[in-house]
Scaffold this motif. Structure first.
Motif, PDB file in Angstrom:
ATOM      1  N   UNK D 216      -1.982 -38.435 -28.512  1.00 56.68           N
ATOM      2  CA  UNK D 216      -0.863 -37.615 -28.939  1.00 56.68           C
ATOM      3  C   UNK D 216      -0.286 -36.881 -27.739  1.00 56.68           C
ATOM      4  N   UNK D 217      -0.945 -37.031 -26.581  1.00 52.64           N
ATOM      5  CA  UNK D 217      -0.624 -36.216 -25.418  1.00 52.64           C
ATOM      6  C   UNK D 217       0.314 -36.980 -24.491  1.00 52.64           C
ATOM      7  N   UNK D 218       1.557 -36.496 -24.389  1.00 49.44           N
ATOM      8  CA  UNK D 218       2.539 -37.188 -23.563  1.00 49.44           C
ATOM      9  C   UNK D 218       2.143 -37.174 -22.093  1.00 49.44           C
ATOM     10  N   UNK D 219       1.408 -36.156 -21.677  1.00 52.21           N
ATOM     11  CA  UNK D 219       0.940 -36.100 -20.305  1.00 52.21           C
ATOM     12  C   UNK D 219       0.010 -37.266 -20.012  1.00 52.21           C
ATOM     13  N   UNK D 222       2.034 -40.466 -19.739  1.00 54.56           N
ATOM     14  CA  UNK D 222       2.735 -40.612 -18.464  1.00 54.56           C
ATOM     15  C   UNK D 222       1.773 -41.024 -17.365  1.00 54.56           C
ATOM     16  N   UNK D 223       0.561 -40.537 -17.424  1.00 51.44           N
ATOM     17  CA  UNK D 223      -0.400 -40.866 -16.381  1.00 51.44           C
ATOM     18  C   UNK D 223      -0.949 -42.273 -16.500  1.00 51.44           C
ATOM     19  N   UNK D 225       0.107 -45.029 -18.964  1.00 49.92           N
ATOM     20  CA  UNK D 225       0.718 -46.176 -19.622  1.00 49.92           C
ATOM     21  C   UNK D 225       1.569 -47.040 -18.690  1.00 49.92           C
ATOM     22  N   UNK D 226       1.602 -48.340 -19.006  1.00 50.71           N
ATOM     23  CA  UNK D 226       2.619 -49.215 -18.463  1.00 50.71           C
ATOM     24  C   UNK D 226       3.756 -49.323 -19.474  1.00 50.71           C
ATOM     25  N   UNK D 242       7.214 -47.375 -19.420  1.00 49.30           N
ATOM     26  CA  UNK D 242       6.952 -45.939 -19.426  1.00 49.30           C
ATOM     27  C   UNK D 242       8.013 -45.133 -18.665  1.00 49.30           C
ATOM     28  N   UNK D 246      10.518 -42.444 -20.561  1.00 47.08           N
ATOM     29  CA  UNK D 246      10.473 -41.008 -20.298  1.00 47.08           C
ATOM     30  C   UNK D 246      11.786 -40.521 -19.691  1.00 47.08           C
ATOM     31  N   UNK D 257      10.223 -34.740 -28.947  1.00 49.91           N
ATOM     32  CA  UNK D 257       8.818 -34.665 -28.551  1.00 49.91           C
ATOM     33  C   UNK D 257       8.707 -34.318 -27.066  1.00 49.91           C
ATOM     34  N   UNK D 260       9.847 -30.693 -26.428  1.00 50.87           N
ATOM     35  CA  UNK D 260       9.100 -29.573 -27.014  1.00 50.87           C
ATOM     36  C   UNK D 260       7.770 -29.328 -26.322  1.00 50.87           C
ATOM     37  N   UNK D 261       7.425 -30.163 -25.360  1.00 54.15           N
ATOM     38  CA  UNK D 261       6.147 -29.948 -24.682  1.00 54.15           C
ATOM     39  C   UNK D 261       6.351 -29.093 -23.448  1.00 54.15           C
ATOM     40  N   UNK D 262       5.709 -27.907 -23.384  1.00 56.24           N
ATOM     41  CA  UNK D 262       5.836 -27.111 -22.171  1.00 56.24           C
ATOM     42  C   UNK D 262       5.192 -27.830 -20.986  1.00 56.24           C
ATOM     43  N   UNK D 263       5.840 -27.776 -19.830  1.00 53.28           N
ATOM     44  CA  UNK D 263       5.319 -28.472 -18.655  1.00 53.28           C
ATOM     45  C   UNK D 263       4.993 -27.450 -17.579  1.00 53.28           C
TER      46      UNK D 263
END
Lengths: 321, 317, 308, 330
Positions: D216-219, D222-223, D225-226, D242, D246, D257, D260-263
């Motif tokens: 569920x973690x977009x971080x 990003x790290x 996925x292809x 990917x 993004x 999504x 809404x994720x704080x970075x």
């Protein structure tokens, strides 16, 4: 400096480790080991740490939900551990706690309206005839509808329940809210809603937060000052910008670099810590972080580092800075 | 460790002591005594006997005497049988044990097998059938099912003897003796197994259902293990573990006999002995028996605690 | 930990619903879907009607001794035959059921009351009170219950309690023997409730003790109590029958299912006249199994964390 | 783009029958994983991402759960039409899986060593001795020292991070072609998460193993996925490479999504948040399931389900905003 709203001095909380047939005490978990935090009115203090760091225990001992082992906790100058039960009860509305799990923190057999209104009644904050209106008002300010008032908790989703939990605290007009991982049980899209609710409420009501979380990005978003805990000790405190731009403690640095960032193929320097978090029942000697620290020296094994001010209210406990 | 075990043992002793006092008082309260009820004796002889057995002394003094003797391994003398209580126990307890051990073994065997299968096929017709069976077994009045089976199998069909351990007047030896005992114990064992199997099957079934839903069962399946291996290696081990505590609780039942079953089947066990003694108010024997069960209960509880800690790798003493 | 798949189904059922409903209503709805439990409940109701309303339709309720009708096998007039005094066995079974059911329910009420009260006091106040109550419970649990029942039963006979009152004393005895395990259960449940997060929340909110107890603890204790109480009725009926069978409980002429089976102690009745003692035996069996099945269904919906 | 795919899921539907009705946990989804590729399925709880994984493993539990339709093509054979025994010989061997909760995913009363050697004995036909030797190698391979001692210990004696390493060791022990990782780091601390993710990447590059990573973690996405697949309410709403996805999220849900994720180090004054809540899976009607929460909701979104269509650069999305015919309705 004005009088602190919450002043925690040298707080310690040890849990006995029970084992065997008749639960004999075989040791102690030093969940919180000599922590001091001062929170000024209107401020949001973020407490970050991984599992076993003792951050939740700090939150619970700070409002005397569990007993302390040693140290002092003052709320607006009053030592809350010296208060007799009835006086403590009367002080409770001023310091509220938001729980992590929105499912277990609401009584499944109590209607939402009652769950929110009952404390108002018990503290005599409003006449019984006004309760419904007050509850409706607070529900609205937390983004819920007034027709929710007669429903039961199981009729709500996790995000809505967390709003109810916040409303229940808010209705008492607290000065301090301790939020213990309030968004970590929620989905990303709901997390953002609740985080925004927290900031709006602070603006409109002038609340003070002690915000406990393992998620650095959430803490950065909400908090003005941040403390980093590791195995029951504070390793670094600083203002938000200072901590995120110039972290000093190797643990803080590693923690920051370990958070995955949702930008693919981003090149950044990574400090991957080796090994596991040691058990708080049996913490390492000297600097508790030395077993995982990439820069550890002999000194770190032997000596406990002093928590020093590095200027500009930036404190750190490390021999190497 | 040792100081803690001492504490635990100390508490156990305290409970036993309190229990003995309570039991003693209760029996003393129980109306009638061995001598009053015996119409063959003259009043003078009765008084004499009372003096002899110490029955005219105050309650507490009698208790202290009894306790003192008990500490020296002397549990008194049966008034009815005119033999030392311990000797009588030794005579009867093994008959009870024979019944109990066989039926306990059968109970566990049946309960584990049926419980595992029912859990694996939860909600199937087999499972529903088992559930009804379980409740039936848990709801039968023990004395009634005993009587009912005697009536059908022994009286009407004459397949099995209605009671006793040997045919009256029999003096069989060796294999013939063994055969006769087995023949006689079949019916009581069936009844005892039937009575015990319900709750135990239910216990195993629900344990298994809990275990089957655990993450590690899914892991075992994901590894490509056969269902048989998943069920009997991974699941059953976990489901049996808490049952180890039950072994301790079985202790009183194993040696204490069954008052009702032995009475119904006229089995010469310790429970039957108790029932006989109760009608004639043979206090030393009653007292001895009740204390015997109390001791077994307490030891059983202790034993199950210890067993659990030994068996579960997660709990370290 | 439940599997992901269980979670999926939970997510679905836990979603906000259009109609507001309390957990109670939900539980009843779930219970009605459990056919076995509904069947059990139907049998319980039937037994009650049979025993309390049934005799009204019987022409033989006067229990007159009828020498011409002694020991008759079941026939068209007497469906379950007659006993040695010429009384109708079916009517006797119904009348006995009245007593047995009353004793079962009353002793349940009494032991649940004592057990809950003592267990709640122990669990709520802790400390010395807790120690004392639980030590007494430990003590009583150490003494085997059957001998205890026998002793009490014998005391009853000694005190020459009139037979009409004996059933009340039997209730008292049964609850005296039954409360310790109940108290333990209630105390355990209370202690685990205290640790629940919503109870912690009541401390944070600074609620008064009375509200904590009445509005938060008790409502969560009630489901368990209902389950225990239901299952306890069955147990009490069984215990009463044992006592009465051995002549230590309720005595004739007051009939109970237990003392009716006592007829089997007579060799001729046992071998030749099974209609005298088999019907009450089956009545006990049918009632208790129905109560157990219904109680188990209740447990599934009210107290799902307990064993299935 | 390689046309050969290792895993090809076509029109998979997995349903759960509950008291209240049928939940379409996975509703007609198709995706493929190529050799050596890391595909991430991302979505919030209840979106069907884990059920997709369990469906591939054949671990959907009857009688409540069932695969209603579809083909799961793995290495040229349809897993759904294989016999139980045949499927079992693939499970743990060619396809391995690790789970979210390492603490509860290992059997508490069996030693680590025994649990690790089981697949080796079944799939690699090793004897006990050989398996034990291999177990020690594997433990070392996942970066744990003192392998002999670890093999003899029970799960409760190890930390969550160590147990997840053990789970990975079990998974890679038979050199699988595909590793399914269902939220492998969600229960772990960030510093431990970093270790585990590094390790997974390393094994992928060593052995050309494909990974289907569910998170569920977009971080994490990003790290790792292809290729990314975004799921919502049992449906795929968007998928693509990917970097492209993004950079240019098309579906309003994906956009929301990501926003809404704080970075860290990119603090905004106010977080964007998607309004409302996920719909009740029992009350879904023919529509775009996201329409109630969507800023761009049009009439068609309320009545018709958007198909998953190619947009650009191999990216696909299921949204009426990108359909030409939809323009007519606006």
């Amino acid at each position: 400096m004005s009088e602190a709203l919450l002043d925690i001095q040298n707080l310690k909380k040890y849990f006995p480790i029970k084992a065997g047939l008749l639960s004999r005490t075989v040791g102690q978990v030093k969940a919180v080991d000599d922590i001091s935090i001062t929170i000024q009115p209107g401020e949001t203090f973020g407490l970050v740490g991984e599992s076993g760091s003792g951050k939740s225990t700090v939150g619970r001992t700070a409002i005397r939900l569990t007993d302390k082992t040693a140290g002092e906790v003052r709320f607006k100058g009053t030592d809350i551990y010296s208060l007799p039960p009835e006086q403590l009860r009367q002080l409770r509305p001023k310091m509220q706690l938001i729980f992590q799990d929105p499912y277990s923190s609401l009584n499944p057999r109590v209607r939402i309206g009652e769950a929110i209104g009952e404390a108002v009644l018990d503290h005599g904050l409003a006449p019984a005839s006004d309760i419904r209106d007050i509850v409706k008002e607070v529900l609205a300010s937390c983004g819920l509808s007034s027709y929710h008032i007669d429903r039961f908790p199981h009729e709500f989703s996790g995000g809505q329940r967390q709003r109810i939990g916040i409303a229940r605290a808010l209705v008492l007009n607290p000065e301090l809210i301790i939020a213990d991982e309030p968004v970590s049980a929620l989905d990303v899209s709901i997390q953002a809603q609740i985080i925004n609710l927290f900031s709006h409420l602070q603006e409109s009501k002038g609340l003070t937060y002690l915000f406990i979380s393992h998620d650095l990005s959430v803490v950065e978003h909400l908090c003005s000052r941040i403390g980093v805990m590791y195995l029951g000790s504070m390793v670094e405190t600083a203002s938000r910008d200072e901590l995120f731009r110039h972290p000093l403690h190797p643990y803080t640095k590693a923690l920051l670099s370990a958070v995955p960032i949702p930008i693919p193929k981003l090149k950044r320097e990574r400090i991957v810590l080796k090994g596991d978090i040691p058990s708080p029942a049996n913490p390492p000697s000297g600097c508790k972080f030395h077993t995982r620290c990439p820069f550890a020296e002999q000194r770190c094994v032997e000596e406990v580092p002093v928590f020093r001010n590095m200027g500009g209210e930036h404190w750190v406990a490390c021999h190497l800075v | 460790m040792s100081s803690y075990l001492m504490k635990r043992l100390g508490y156990t002793l305290f409970i036993l002591l309190a229990a003995s006092l309570l039991i003693f008082c209760l029996y003393a309260l129980t109306p009638g005594d061995f001598i009053t009820g015996n119409i063959k004796l003259s009043p003078e002889r009765k008084a004499e006997l009372r003096e002899l057995y110490g029955l005219n002394k105050p309650l507490l003094e009698r208790y202290v005497i009894w306790m003192n003797n008990a500490f020296h391994g002397n549990f008194g003398y049966s008034l009815d049988k005119q033999q030392p209580v311990l000797k009588l126990f030794n005579q009867y307890v093994w008959n009870s044990f024979l019944l109990a051990i066989v039926s306990t073994f059968l109970t566990w065997l049946i309960a584990v097998i049926i419980g595992v299968i029912a859990a694996y096929k939860q909600y199937s017709w087999f499972d529903t059938f088992v559930m009804v069976g379980i409740f039936a077994a848990m709801s039968i009045p023990s004395f009634f099912i005993g009587l009912f089976l005697i009536k059908i199998l022994a009286v009407d069909f004459k397949w099995l003897p209605p009671g006793g351990m040997l045919t009256t007047g029999s003096n069989a030896t060796g294999v013939a003796y063994l055969k006769e005992v087995i023949h006689h114990m079949t019916l009581p064992v069936i009844v005892m197994t039937l009575l015990g199997v319900g709750s135990l099957t239910r216990y195993f079934r629900s344990n298994m259902i809990d275990v089957i839903q655990q993450d590690y069962i899914r892991t075992a399946r994901a590894k490509g293990l056969s269902e048989r291996k998943v069920l009997f290696t991974h699941a059953l081990r976990n489901a049996l573990l808490p049952a180890i505590t039950l072994v301790g609780f079985e202790l009183p039942a194993l040696f204490g006999g069954s008052l009702i079953i032995e009475r119904i089947f006229n089995w010469p066990g310790i429970g039957q002995l108790y029932m006989q003694s109760f009608t004639v108010r043979d206090y030393p024997l009653l007292m001895g028996f009740t204390m015997f069960i109390a001791v077994l209960t307490v030891i059983g509880t202790l034993l199950s605690d210890i067993l659990y800690h030994v068996a579960d790798p997660r709990v370290k003493i | 930990m439940p599997s992901i798949q269980a979670e999926v189904t939970n997510v679905a059922t836990n979603r906000p619903q259009a109609v507001k409903s309390s957990l109670w209503r939900q539980s009843i709805r779930k219970l009605l879907k459990n056919k076995l439990a509904v069947g059990g409940f139907a049998v319980v109701v039937f037994m009650f009607l049979l025993c309390f309303v049934g005799p009204l339709f019987s022409p033989y309720t006067d229990n007159k001794v009828n020498m011409t009708m002694m020991n008759k096998a079941p026939n068209i007039h007497h469906w379950l035959g007659t006993d040695k005094l010429g009384r109708d066995v079916l009517t006797r079974v119904m009348q006995a059921g009245r007593i047995s059911l009353t004793v079962g329910i009353a002793s349940m009420v009494l032991s649940v009351f004592i057990g809950t009260l003592l267990g709640a006091i122990a669990g709520y106040y802790r400390g010395i009170v807790d120690q004392v109550i639980m030590r007494i419970a430990d003590l009583l649990l150490t003494i085997p219950s059957l001998p205890l029942l026998f002793i009490f039963g014998a005391l009853l006979s000694e005190w020459k309690v009139p037979t009409d009152y004996r059933m009340y004393i039997v209730m008292l005895i049964l609850s005296l023997v039954g409360w310790p395990s109940l108290a333990r259960m209630v105390r355990g449940q209370l202690l685990s409730l205290r640790e629940r997060e919503f109870m912690q929340a009541t401390i944070v909110l600074g609620l008064r003790d009375r509200r904590k107890l009445v509005n938060h603890l008790l409502p969560n204790l009630v489901p368990l109590l209902i389950v225990i109480a239901t299952l306890n009725i069955g147990g009490a009926i069984l215990s009463e029958s044992v006592l009465s069978f051995f002549g230590l409980g309720v005595m004739p002429p007051t009939p109970t299912w237990g003392n009716m089976i006592d007829a089997a102690n007579n060799m001729i009745d046992f071998q030749e006249r099974p209609w005298l003692w088999v019907p009450p035996g089956f009545s006990i069996f049918a009632t208790v199994i129905a109560i157990n099945i219904f109680g188990d269904g209740l447990r599934d919906v009210l107290d799902p964390k307990q064993k299935r | 783009m390689s046309t050969h795919s290792l895993l090809h899921i076509q029109h998979l539907s997995t349903y759960f029958d509950t008291d209240e009705g049928t939940v379409k946990a996975v509703d007609d989804i198709s995706l493929h994983v190529r050799p050596g590729e890391i595909v991430c399925i991302v979505g919030e709880s209840g979106c069907g991402k884990s059920i997709t994984a369990l469906s591939v493993m054949g671990l959907i539990e009857a009688p409540t759960g069932r695969i209603a339709d579809g083909i799961i093509d793995f290495d040229g054979q349809n897993l759904l039409s294989l016999s139980k025994n045949h499927l079992r010989s693939i499970r743990g061997n060619d396809i391995a899986m690790i789970f979210q909760e390492p603490m509860s995913s290992l059997n508490p009363v069996i030693t680590i060593g025994e649990q690790m050697s089981e697949p080796l004995i079944i799939h690699k036909k090793m004897n006990k001795k050989q398996a034990q030797k291999r177990v020690l190698e594997l433990i070392t391979q996942v970066g744990i020292s003192r392998p002999e001692q670890i093999a003899k210990s029970y799960p409760h004696e190890l930390s969550g991070g160590m147990l997840q390493r053990i789970m990975i060791a079990i998974a890679i022990s038979c050199d699988p072609k595909l590793l399914i990782a269902d939220e492998p780091t969600t229960a772990l601390d960030v510093t431990i998460q970093a270790q585990i993710l590094d390790m997974l990447r390393e094994f992928r590059s060593q052995s050309d193993m494909s990974i289907l990573l569910i998170t569920h973690d977009l971080g994490v996405v990003a790290e790792m996925a292809d290729y990314v697949v975004v799921m919502y309410s049992g449906k795929i709403v968007e998928e693509g490479e990917v970097v492209e996805l993004f950079a240019n999220p098309r579906h309003p849900y994906t956009q929301g999504l990501l926003r809404s994720k704080p970075i860290i180090n990119q603090r905004q004054k106010e977080l964007y948040s998607i309004p409302g809540y996920v719909p009740n899976p029992l009350e879904l009607q023919e529509s775009c399931y996201f329409h109630e929460r969507c800023e761009h909701c049009m009439d068609i979104c309320r009545t018709q389900e958007p198909p998953l269509r190619d947009v650009e650069n191999g990216q696909k999305t299921a949204c009426w905003l990108y359909e030409k015919e939809a323009a007519v309705h606006v």
